[in-house]
Design a protein around this motif. Structure first.
Motif, short mmCIF file in Angstrom:
data_model
loop_
_atom_site.label_atom_id
_atom_site.label_comp_id
_atom_site.label_asym_id
_atom_site.label_seq_id
_atom_site.Cartn_x
_atom_site.Cartn_y
_atom_site.Cartn_z
N GLY A 346 0.81 -1.20 0.00
CA GLY A 346 0.00 0.00 0.00
C GLY A 346 0.85 1.26 0.00
N LYS A 347 0.17 2.40 0.04
CA LYS A 347 0.83 3.69 0.05
C LYS A 347 1.31 4.03 1.45
N VAL A 348 2.58 4.34 1.58
CA VAL A 348 3.15 4.68 2.88
C VAL A 348 2.66 6.08 3.29
N TYR A 349 2.23 6.21 4.54
CA TYR A 349 1.80 7.50 5.05
C TYR A 349 2.04 7.54 6.55
N CYS A 350 2.05 8.73 7.10
CA CYS A 350 2.25 8.89 8.55
C CYS A 350 1.01 9.52 9.16
N GLY A 351 0.83 9.26 10.42
CA GLY A 351 -0.29 9.82 11.17
C GLY A 351 0.13 10.15 12.59
N HIS A 352 -0.55 11.10 13.19
CA HIS A 352 -0.30 11.49 14.58
C HIS A 352 -1.57 11.25 15.37
N HIS A 353 -1.44 10.65 16.52
CA HIS A 353 -2.64 10.34 17.30
C HIS A 353 -2.31 10.38 18.79
N GLY A 354 -3.33 10.68 19.57
CA GLY A 354 -3.18 10.78 21.01
C GLY A 354 -3.76 12.08 21.52
N THR A 355 -3.57 12.31 22.80
CA THR A 355 -4.10 13.51 23.46
C THR A 355 -2.95 14.40 23.91
N MET A 356 -3.06 15.65 23.58
CA MET A 356 -2.07 16.65 24.00
C MET A 356 -2.72 17.58 25.01
N ASN A 357 -2.16 17.63 26.19
CA ASN A 357 -2.66 18.52 27.25
C ASN A 357 -1.72 19.71 27.40
N ILE A 358 -2.23 20.90 27.15
CA ILE A 358 -1.45 22.13 27.30
C ILE A 358 -1.84 22.77 28.63
N GLN A 359 -0.95 22.69 29.59
CA GLN A 359 -1.23 23.19 30.93
C GLN A 359 -0.67 24.59 31.10
N GLY A 360 -1.52 25.51 31.57
CA GLY A 360 -1.08 26.88 31.84
C GLY A 360 -1.03 27.15 33.33
N ASN A 361 -0.23 28.11 33.73
CA ASN A 361 -0.10 28.41 35.16
C ASN A 361 -1.02 29.54 35.60
N ARG A 362 -1.94 29.95 34.70
CA ARG A 362 -2.86 31.03 35.07
C ARG A 362 -4.30 30.62 34.84
N GLN A 363 -4.97 31.23 33.89
CA GLN A 363 -6.42 31.10 33.80
C GLN A 363 -6.90 29.91 32.99
N TYR A 364 -6.17 29.53 31.92
CA TYR A 364 -6.70 28.55 30.97
C TYR A 364 -5.76 27.39 30.75
N SER A 365 -6.35 26.26 30.36
CA SER A 365 -5.62 25.09 29.87
C SER A 365 -6.35 24.59 28.63
#
Length: 559
Positions: A346-365
């Motif tokens: 088949g055709k070679v391809y790449c993929g990205h998967h999973g959960t990315m958590n961006i943690q902030g030290n103030r108001q939002y995440s």
């Protein structure tokens, strides 16, 4: 603006500017509208001459007069009176879409009213208030301000960089992938000696810098935070975190594994950033990086665990990335898993998967979900996310694709996607740059093509450990494949001595750990040494090195 404490005079000035801009827009729209009416009139006259149908002329005349009356009444500000028929409404929309760049209304004159020229114009987006969410949305309505011009800061210099790789000297020979894979299933990819055919002319140190291609998003994030807009700041940070994956589309070749002590610098004044990275450990393999931008710093270290699984390669990044703005706000996140599929059939391809958590030290995440692609997935590469405040209430929704663009909306419902464009027209956060006009088989982006460029002026300033001086990588870029293979074999043989170096007390030159289990941090001094061309303690790691192991260890212990 009154709630933010601005003077009444400033508020009045801004109001007058907006009124004048609106008046200019209305004038241009009227001009285009009248041109269209003249065109219809001329067309009508031609029909009368050809067909001699008086009734048609009378009908169109009355219809045109209706358009004119409606447009005249609209000058009083009642937009609902622009048209009362479906046909006139369609014409109005068509005229708006057909405005040329020269005819488009300009809203950037307000930049003279602000001290910071990097914010040409600001508009406040309204957020609906309904039901139980009214109080939450009301607080956001004063927080959401949109910069109209999404471009890097304009006071950076313009530097010409190359737009394509050198023409290959030799004709490249293919290699049987199956013959390489069958004996290495389940092994760590970094321990497998692959021919140079499977490499791209970049090192992993340079690949780290590719994440900064869209660094202007961080410049914009700083400006939003400076205005007190914490919500837009984290949205821009989230877009930046996703944008680093866009260059991986179609990139199926492996970067060179750096030697212990190998470094890479990137001085990009046109982007307002300076970047530096170093391989700080061989086992486990760790790369540390540090970047300084306009009013922000970005750093981290990464350990890429990779394995063959017969039909695929899985790459699991380990490490934390940190972004700190000059006002003290900090965000941290880790990358998601990358998998390269269809190595056998088949055709070679790449993929990205999973959960990315961006943690902030103030108001939002922020929490971003990279959807794993399935065999029957008609809409792959999706990224969906939400921004949460301290009380874990949803403040915004993100949606898009890691290889194309990211959008945000303040509505509670996730917009549906048609292709790669949201049908509910959320606001654009980031859009991928166009690919180069002459792509190579490596599928490098226009930005990646510039990373291994080596000019005579730059070569005089680099330490002997810089990736651009690595011979096998340089030979591959030049299309000298036989030389590249022999040099790669020589350097990988020498790389096996790195374990002995570490056991004998080798330490990184430019980074050190915060603590036993902490992140490697830049200790400073590199750019000062570059200015003085003082590279004491930087060995010639790409040369013949058999007798230098003990000497370098002694030098390290003496430091």
């Amino acid at each position: 603006m009154q709630m933010e404490g601005f003077d009444e005079a400033v508020v009045n000035d801004c109001e007058q500017i907006m009124l004048s801009e609106f008046s200019e827009f209305q004038r241009q729209l009227k001009l285009r509208y009248e041109e269209h009416l003249n065109f219809l009139g001329a067309f009508q006259q031609q029909l009368e001459e050809v067909n001699a149908v008086d009734e048609m002329g009378t009908g169109h005349d009355s219809h045109l007069q209706l358009f004119k009356r409606e447009f005249s009444s609209s000058r009083n500000g009642k937009y609902s009176e622009y048209s009362t028929t479906e046909s006139s409404d369609d014409i109005e929309k068509q005229e708006l879409y057909e405005l040329s760049d020269e005819d488009e209304p300009i809203y950037f004159d307000t930049e003279d009213c602000f001290k910071d020229s990097s914010i040409p114009c600001i508009s406040i987006e309204k957020v609906s208030e309904d039901g139980n969410q009214s109080s939450r949305h009301k607080s956001y309505s004063n927080d959401v301000k949109t910069i109209k011009v999404e471009t890097p800061v304009a006071d950076f210099p313009c530097i010409e960089r190359r737009r394509k790789l050198p023409e290959p000297v030799e004709k490249e020979k293919g290699v049987s992938l199956w013959s390489m894979i069958k004996d290495n299933v389940g092994k760590d990819l970094t321990r497998v000696c692959l021919p140079v055919y499977f490499n791209e002319p970049l090192s992993s140190l340079q690949k780290c810098f590719e994440d900064l291609e869209y660094s202007y998003l961080l410049d914009q994030a700083y400006e939003y935070g400076k205005m007190g807009n914490s919500l837009m700041r984290i949205l821009k940070v989230a877009a930046f975190a996703v944008s680093g994956y866009s260059s991986s589309d179609g990139r199926l070749c492996k970067p060179f594994n750096p030697l212990l002590g190998e470094t890479y610098e990137a001085d990009f004044p046109e982007k307002g950033i300076r970047f530096f990275s170093e391989k700080v450990s061989h086992h486990p393999m760790l790369i540390a990086c540090h970047c300084e931008g306009k009013h922000w710093k970005f750093w981290g270290d990464s350990n890429l665990r990779s394995k063959f699984w017969g039909r695929s390669i899985q790459l699991d990044p380990v490490g934390v990335l940190t972004l700190e703005f000059d006002d003290g706000e900090i965000f941290q996140w880790s990358k998601v898993t990358t998998t390269i599929y269809n190595l056998i059939l088949g055709k070679v391809y790449c993929g990205h998967h999973g959960t990315m958590n961006i943690q902030g030290n103030r108001q939002y995440s922020c929490k971003l979900k990279f959807k794993e692609q399935s065999l029957l997935d008609r809409n792959p590469r999706q990224v969906q996310g939400i921004v949460l405040d301290k009380a874990q209430n949803k403040a915004a929704t993100l949606v898009g694709k890691w290889d194309d663009s990211m959008y945000y909306t303040l509505d509670e419902n996730l917009p549906k996607i048609t292709g790669s464009h949201p049908v509910n027209d959320p606001f654009l956060l980031w859009k991928r740059n166009d690919p180069p006009a002459n792509p190579t088989r490596y599928k490098l982006s226009s930005f990646a093509i510039t990373l291994n460029e080596l000019t005579s002026d730059l070569q005089d300033k680099l330490p002997p450990t810089d990736s651009r001086l690595r011979p096998d990588q340089r030979h591959l870029e030049n299309g000298e494949y036989e030389k590249a293979n022999s040099e790669k074999l020589r350097l990988e043989t020498r790389q096996r001595m790195s374990r002995k170096l570490q056991e004998n007390g080798w330490k990184p030159r430019w980074f050190q750990k915060d603590n036993e289990d902490g992140t490697y941090r830049y200790v400073g001094g590199y750019w000062e040494a570059r200015e003085q061309k003082n590279w004491d303690g930087c060995p010639n790691i790409f040369g013949e090195f058999l007798d230098q192991v003990d000497d370098h260890t002694k030098g390290t212990n003496n430091r």
